[in-house]
Design an enzyme around this catalytic site. Structure first.
Site, PDB file in Angstrom:
ATOM      1  N   HIS A   1       1.798   4.393  -2.917  1.00 40.51           N
ATOM      2  CA  HIS A   1       1.797   5.858  -2.729  1.00 40.51           C
ATOM      3  C   HIS A   1       3.028   6.483  -3.388  1.00 40.51           C
ATOM      4  CE1 HIS A   1      -1.653   6.760  -0.205  1.00 40.51           C
ATOM      5  NE2 HIS A   1      -1.306   5.889   0.730  1.00 40.51           N
TER       6      HIS A   1
ATOM      7  N   HIS B   1       0.844  -1.207   0.000  1.00 41.25           N
ATOM      8  CA  HIS B   1       0.000   0.000   0.000  1.00 41.25           C
ATOM      9  C   HIS B   1       0.880   1.259   0.000  1.00 41.25           C
ATOM     10  CE1 HIS B   1      -3.618   2.334   1.668  1.00 41.25           C
ATOM     11  NE2 HIS B   1      -2.610   3.138   1.944  1.00 41.25           N
TER      12      HIS B   1
HETATM   13  O1  GNR Z   1      -3.478   3.227   8.749  1.00 46.06           O
HETATM   14  C1  GNR Z   1      -3.604   2.525   7.733  1.00 46.06           C
HETATM   15  N1  GNR Z   1      -4.242   1.322   7.821  1.00 46.06           N
HETATM   16  C2  GNR Z   1      -4.277   0.398   6.795  1.00 46.06           C
HETATM   17  C3  GNR Z   1      -5.162  -0.657   6.911  1.00 46.06           C
HETATM   18  C4  GNR Z   1      -5.238  -1.630   5.938  1.00 46.06           C
HETATM   19  C5  GNR Z   1      -4.411  -1.558   4.839  1.00 46.06           C
HETATM   20  C6  GNR Z   1      -3.520  -0.506   4.698  1.00 46.06           C
HETATM   21  C7  GNR Z   1      -3.447   0.467   5.673  1.00 46.06           C
HETATM   22  S1  GNR Z   1      -2.313   1.773   5.514  1.00 46.06           S
HETATM   23  C8  GNR Z   1      -3.120   3.017   6.422  1.00 46.06           C
HETATM   24  C9  GNR Z   1      -2.228   4.244   6.553  1.00 46.06           C
HETATM   25  C10 GNR Z   1      -2.014   4.847   5.179  1.00 46.06           C
HETATM   26  O2  GNR Z   1      -2.845   5.430   4.548  1.00 46.06           O
HETATM   27  N2  GNR Z   1      -0.853   4.648   4.643  1.00 46.06           N
HETATM   28  O3  GNR Z   1      -0.602   5.097   3.411  1.00 46.06           O
HETATM   29 NI    NI Z   2      -2.479   5.193   2.388  1.00 53.56          NI
END
Ligand code: GNR
Ligand code: NI
Length: 166
Positions: free
Chosen positions: A137, A133
Site C-alpha cells: 500500500h 500487504h
Molecule cells: O483486514 C485485513 N485482512 C487481511 C487478510 C489477509 C491478508 C491481508 C489482510 S490485510 C486486511 C486489512 C487491509 O486492507 N490492510 O491494508
Molecule cells: Ni489492504
C-alpha cells in the site's frame, strides 16, 4: 480519536507512493491512534496510512485474537525475505474480495515504533503476509494488481458498480 474514511479501489489516490516520516511527533501519534480506531472498527488486521489518504510511510497491524496487540511500523524496510507461500488475502479498500496471492514466506523488517525507536522483527505466517500487504500500500500497490488482468477488471467493475449504489 476518530474513525477515518478508507479509500476504496479503484480510487487513484491508492496508487500514491508514500514519503518517509521525518519526525515521530504528536501529530504522527494522533494519526496512529485514529488509524487504530479505524482498523478495529472496520474490522481489519492491518491498515496503511495510504488507505486513509495520508501518504507517509506508516502502517499498523494487529493479528491477535484479542485485538489488544497493536504493532506500529514507521519507515519500514524489508532487510531479508525467504521462501514463498500463497495466502487468501482481503483488503479494506477492496471490500468483499478474497483472492490468493503468493508472497515471501518470512520477512525480516526494520522500522521505527511509535516512540521513534528503531526495531527489527522477524515475521512468519499471517504477520508476514500482513506486513508485505501493508508495505505494498505504501508503494501505491493494491493486492488485486497481483491477479490476472481479467480478474482485476471484473473486480474494478464490481467496485465501481458498488460505489454508484451508495
Ligand atoms: O483486514 C485485513 N485482512 C487481511 C487478510 C489477509 C491478508 C491481508 C489482510 S490485510 C486486511 C486489512 C487491509 O486492507 N490492510 O491494508
Ligand atoms: Ni489492504
Amino acid at each position: 480519536m476518530a474513525v477515518l474514511n478508507i479509500l476504496n479501489y479503484p480510487d487513484p489516490r491508492l496508487h500514491t507512493v508514500a514519503k518517509p516520516v521525518k519526525e515521530v511527533d504528536a501529530n504522527i501519534r494522533r494519526l496512529i491512534d485514529d488509524m487504530a480506531e479505524t482498523m478495529y472498527a472496520a474490522p481489519g488486521i492491518g491498515l496503511a496510512a495510504t488507505q486513509v489518504n495520508q501518504h507517509i510511510q506508516l502502517l499498523i497491524i494487529d493479528t491477535s485474537e484479542t485485538k489488544d496487540a497493536l504493532q506500529v511500523f514507521i519507515n519500514p524496510t524489508i532487510i531479508e525475505k525467504n521462501g514463498e507461500r500463497a495466502f487468501e488475502e482481503g483488503c479494506l479498500s477492496v471490500p468483499g474480495v478474497y483472492e490468493s496471492v503468493t508472497r515471501a514466506e518470512t520477512v525480516t523488517v526494520e522500522a521505527l515504533d511509535r516512540n521513534g525507536e528503531k526495531f527489527t522483527l522477524h515475521a512468519e505466517g499471517l504477520l508476514s503476509v500482513c506486513i508485505q500487504h501493508e508495505m505494498d500500500h505504501l508503494l501505491g500497490k493494491v493486492f488485486v494488481e497481483y491477479l490476472s488482468p481479467l480478474k482485476r477488471s471484473r473486480i474494478k467493475n464490481k467496485m465501481l458498480k458498488l460505489s454508484r449504489q451508495k
